[in-house]
Design a protein around this motif. Structure first.
Motif, mmCIF file in Angstrom:
data_model
loop_
_atom_site.group_PDB
_atom_site.id
_atom_site.type_symbol
_atom_site.label_atom_id
_atom_site.label_comp_id
_atom_site.label_asym_id
_atom_site.label_seq_id
_atom_site.Cartn_x
_atom_site.Cartn_y
_atom_site.Cartn_z
ATOM 1 N N SER A 39 41.418 -9.594 28.139
ATOM 2 C CA SER A 39 42.124 -9.750 26.877
ATOM 3 C C SER A 39 43.609 -9.787 27.168
ATOM 4 C CB SER A 39 41.791 -8.590 25.938
ATOM 5 O OG SER A 39 42.497 -8.701 24.733
ATOM 6 N N GLU A 50 33.200 -2.160 19.878
ATOM 7 C CA GLU A 50 34.584 -2.608 19.739
ATOM 8 C C GLU A 50 34.665 -4.134 19.798
ATOM 9 O OE1 GLU A 50 37.620 0.414 21.651
ATOM 10 O OE2 GLU A 50 35.870 0.173 22.967
ATOM 11 N N ARG A 54 36.069 -6.545 16.851
ATOM 12 C CA ARG A 54 37.126 -7.523 17.133
ATOM 13 C C ARG A 54 36.701 -8.921 16.695
ATOM 14 N NH1 ARG A 54 39.763 -6.416 23.124
ATOM 15 N NH2 ARG A 54 40.367 -4.259 22.749
ATOM 16 N N LYS A 55 35.478 -9.288 17.039
ATOM 17 C CA LYS A 55 34.979 -10.626 16.686
ATOM 18 C C LYS A 55 34.902 -10.778 15.168
ATOM 19 C CE LYS A 55 33.331 -14.675 17.580
ATOM 20 N NZ LYS A 55 34.172 -15.721 18.136
ATOM 21 N N GLN A 58 38.373 -11.294 13.933
ATOM 22 C CA GLN A 58 38.848 -12.630 14.306
ATOM 23 C C GLN A 58 38.267 -13.688 13.383
ATOM 24 O OE1 GLN A 58 37.725 -13.092 18.403
ATOM 25 N NE2 GLN A 58 39.577 -12.106 19.182
#
Length: 101
Positions: A39, A50, A54-55, A58
């Motif tokens: 990342s 996590e 995050r996905k 996004q």
């Protein structure tokens, strides 16, 4: 035409503690597993949960209305739980203070 609700389902306000199913236990175990990702040009070791969050964020930021709805619901739920925990801690502290006086 209105959608009919199945009235035989239990209410969501059920206060009885329920046990996790084997599938849920497996998901929790796997979600806690650490993986290495890259990342921003650096390797990081993160839990799978996590990565999923995050996905989701996004996708929400990218305009997915379903991801946005899910993310907002999860954030609101987390904030409510966090607030209840803070209120419980304050109440405990007040009781302790009163007891000490």
């Amino acid at each position: 035409m209105a959608v009919k609700r199945n009235k035989s389902r239990g209410s969501s306000a059920n206060t009885e503690p329920t046990l996790l199913t084997p599938m849920q236990l497996s998901l929790l175990k796997d979600a806690d597993r650490k993986v290495t990702i890259v990342s921003e040009g650096q390797q990081q070791e993160v839990n799978i949960y996590e990565l999923v969050s995050r996905k989701l964020l996004q996708m929400a930021a990218g305009g997915s209305i379903h991801a946005l709805s899910n993310a907002l619901n999860e954030i609101n739920t987390a904030q409510q739980l966090q607030q209840r925990q803070i209120e419980g801690d304050v109440e405990f502290g007040q009781k302790y203070k009163d007891l000490r006086q």
